[in-house]
Motif scaffolding. Structure first.
Motif, mmCIF file in Angstrom:
data_model
loop_
_atom_site.group_PDB
_atom_site.id
_atom_site.type_symbol
_atom_site.label_atom_id
_atom_site.label_comp_id
_atom_site.label_asym_id
_atom_site.label_seq_id
_atom_site.Cartn_x
_atom_site.Cartn_y
_atom_site.Cartn_z
ATOM 1 N N ALA A 218 1.060 -1.004 -0.035
ATOM 2 C CA ALA A 218 -0.203 0.007 0.024
ATOM 3 C C ALA A 218 0.858 1.167 -0.125
ATOM 4 O O ALA A 218 0.565 2.373 -0.678
ATOM 5 N N ASP A 219 2.022 1.121 0.774
ATOM 6 C CA ASP A 219 2.699 2.527 0.735
ATOM 7 C C ASP A 219 3.512 2.583 -0.489
ATOM 8 O O ASP A 219 3.477 3.921 -1.089
ATOM 9 N N CYS A 220 3.863 1.312 -1.238
ATOM 10 C CA CYS A 220 4.486 1.530 -2.750
ATOM 11 C C CYS A 220 3.385 2.118 -3.602
ATOM 12 O O CYS A 220 3.542 2.852 -4.311
ATOM 13 N N LEU A 221 2.230 1.568 -3.451
ATOM 14 C CA LEU A 221 1.013 2.052 -4.543
ATOM 15 C C LEU A 221 0.589 3.708 -4.210
ATOM 16 O O LEU A 221 0.289 4.221 -4.993
ATOM 17 N N ALA A 222 0.857 4.144 -2.864
ATOM 18 C CA ALA A 222 0.890 5.542 -2.837
ATOM 19 C C ALA A 222 1.764 6.256 -3.469
ATOM 20 O O ALA A 222 1.708 7.334 -4.039
ATOM 21 N N GLY A 223 3.082 5.654 -3.633
ATOM 22 C CA GLY A 223 4.358 6.311 -4.565
ATOM 23 C C GLY A 223 3.691 6.359 -5.903
ATOM 24 O O GLY A 223 4.143 7.307 -6.558
ATOM 25 N N VAL A 224 3.331 5.346 -6.231
ATOM 26 C CA VAL A 224 2.795 5.106 -7.656
ATOM 27 C C VAL A 224 1.904 6.221 -8.147
ATOM 28 O O VAL A 224 1.955 6.901 -9.150
ATOM 29 N N TRP A 225 0.889 6.187 -7.118
ATOM 30 C CA TRP A 225 -0.010 7.413 -7.312
ATOM 31 C C TRP A 225 0.502 8.770 -7.575
ATOM 32 O O TRP A 225 0.445 9.666 -8.308
ATOM 33 N N ALA A 226 1.544 9.090 -6.550
ATOM 34 C CA ALA A 226 2.338 10.331 -6.519
ATOM 35 C C ALA A 226 3.092 10.851 -7.991
ATOM 36 O O ALA A 226 2.915 11.770 -8.377
ATOM 37 N N ALA A 227 3.572 9.577 -8.488
ATOM 38 C CA ALA A 227 4.315 9.761 -9.657
ATOM 39 C C ALA A 227 3.426 9.842 -10.878
ATOM 40 O O ALA A 227 3.521 10.623 -11.686
ATOM 41 N N GLN A 228 2.281 9.167 -10.818
ATOM 42 C CA GLN A 228 1.252 9.495 -11.973
ATOM 43 C C GLN A 228 0.533 10.752 -12.011
ATOM 44 O O GLN A 228 0.403 11.402 -13.075
ATOM 45 N N ALA A 229 0.303 11.152 -10.716
ATOM 46 C CA ALA A 229 -0.260 12.503 -10.619
ATOM 47 C C ALA A 229 0.584 13.496 -11.104
ATOM 48 O O ALA A 229 0.295 14.566 -11.705
ATOM 49 N N ASN A 230 1.963 13.312 -10.659
ATOM 50 C CA ASN A 230 2.909 14.439 -10.997
ATOM 51 C C ASN A 230 2.980 14.595 -12.586
ATOM 52 O O ASN A 230 3.270 15.499 -13.134
ATOM 53 N N ARG A 231 3.170 13.316 -13.234
ATOM 54 C CA ARG A 231 3.261 13.305 -14.700
ATOM 55 C C ARG A 231 2.145 14.298 -15.391
ATOM 56 O O ARG A 231 2.409 14.559 -16.554
ATOM 57 N N ALA A 232 0.949 13.789 -14.828
ATOM 58 C CA ALA A 232 -0.298 14.405 -15.323
ATOM 59 C C ALA A 232 -0.512 15.878 -15.132
ATOM 60 O O ALA A 232 -1.077 16.567 -16.151
ATOM 61 N N GLY A 233 -0.085 16.364 -14.182
ATOM 62 C CA GLY A 233 0.033 17.737 -13.832
ATOM 63 C C GLY A 233 0.709 18.481 -12.943
ATOM 64 O O GLY A 233 0.512 19.677 -12.573
ATOM 65 N N ALA A 234 1.851 17.996 -13.149
ATOM 66 C CA ALA A 234 3.244 18.453 -12.266
ATOM 67 C C ALA A 234 2.519 19.180 -11.009
ATOM 68 O O ALA A 234 2.763 20.064 -10.617
ATOM 69 N N THR A 235 1.883 18.160 -10.164
ATOM 70 C CA THR A 235 1.309 18.346 -8.976
ATOM 71 C C THR A 235 2.373 18.629 -7.653
ATOM 72 O O THR A 235 1.993 19.422 -6.932
ATOM 73 N N LEU A 236 3.386 17.704 -7.729
ATOM 74 C CA LEU A 236 4.349 17.678 -6.594
ATOM 75 C C LEU A 236 5.403 19.125 -6.708
ATOM 76 O O LEU A 236 5.581 19.578 -7.928
ATOM 77 N N GLU A 237 5.642 19.406 -5.474
ATOM 78 C CA GLU A 237 6.564 20.717 -5.439
ATOM 79 C C GLU A 237 7.787 20.168 -4.625
ATOM 80 O O GLU A 237 7.646 18.880 -4.129
#
Length: 300
Positions: A218-237
């Motif tokens: 589950a921790d790993c999948l949370a990381g996958v979500w963050a990577a995918q979201a960042n690719r889609a809209g540069a969400t992470l800072e």
């Protein structure tokens, strides 16, 4: 985290101000000790003075091959439109934006595999609420109820995450929500049933070991979500991933047991050590694909 625009899912409800009383809840780790539905293999949640529950299963039947997604029965809006709920305060607004992005990411991943994604509902409550698994209480922290396929959050928890657990930052909160979506993925894919079956008939230490593997994935999948979201809209800072890693460290079994004045007992761990949880989150983020997390449940 940065959101260029508000996007709110239609699957968001509020129970705030509805007058639910207290009482023993069935979500979170407290609920894990009560009955079949509330067994520790079925419901996750964060218990403020002890542990965080995050459940997810293996990737083998992630997209097909497992139980088909079934729309939850009895899903009803608590009386407020999503947009009204989400604009009630800044913390709720943030949680709504994060939840909506998790819903979008998983819908896209399922679509890429030719599968339809049936999202959960996100339910806000204050101090006390009601889920399909029983009472919801603030002390449980965020939790997922598989019976009504709902993610339940008292947003006061996010301040607890900073003040009590020493894990400040918006991405720490996003990490929590992303993990609760993982509970839902586990339910609709049939992995939860598979793991419960494996846990029957074995000793407590073996049951806990399986639980740890689920939590780390589950921790790993949370990381996958963050990577995918960042690719889609540069969400992470800058610094966001570090916030998540600090949160993962703060809720490791060894750290929590030491904080409670206990000597860490590995056989009792149900979520993994701080180092394991950090490694799992980092693995998912760096891999950026559900396949990156497949190894956690091999052989189950």
């Amino acid at each position: 985290m940065r959101f260029d625009e508000d996007r709110f899912s239609g699957n968001i409800e509020s129970q705030r101000g509805m007058g639910f009383g207290g009482g023993g809840g069935l979500g979170g780790a407290g609920g894990m000790l009560l009955g079949l539905v509330a067994s520790r293999f079925g419901i996750g949640g964060i218990v403020v003075l002890l542990i965080v529950m995050f459940l997810f299963g293996g990737l083998g039947s992630f997209f097909g091959g497992g139980q088909q997604a079934v729309s939850p029965s009895g899903r009803s809006n608590a009386g407020q439109a999503s947009s009204e709920v989400c604009r009630s305060d800044d913390t709720t607004r943030f949680a709504c934006n994060v939840y909506t992005r998790t819903e979008e990411v998983w819908a896209q991943l399922y679509q890429a595999q030719g599968e339809a994604f049936d999202p959960p509902k996100l339910v806000f409550y204050s101090q006390a609420g009601q889920s399909g698994c029983g009472a919801a209480q603030a002390a449980m922290g965020p939790f997922y109820c598989p019976l009504d396929q709902g993610i339940y959050i008292d947003t006061d928890f996010f301040s607890e995450l900073s003040s009590r657990f020493g894990a400040p930052g918006d991405f720490a909160g996003a990490y929590v929500i992303a993990h609760e979506m993982g509970h839902h993925i586990q339910t609709i894919s049939g992995i939860n049933d598979q793991v419960r079956s494996a846990q029957r008939g074995v000793g407590e230490a073996q049951q806990n070991a399986l639980q740890v593997r689920m939590e780390l994935q589950a921790d790993c999948l949370a990381g996958v979500w963050a990577a995918q979201a960042n690719r889609a809209g540069a969400t992470l800072e800058a610094g966001d991933l570090e916030e998540g890693l600090r949160a993962a460290a703060a809720i490791g079994d060894d750290t929590l047991q030491r904080s409670a004045g206990r000597r860490p007992v590995p056989e009792s761990f149900t979520h993994g050590t701080s180092a394991q949880r950090q490694e799992a989150l980092r693995r998912g983020f760096q891999g950026g694909s559900p396949d990156s997390c497949a190894g956690y449940m091999q052989g189950v």
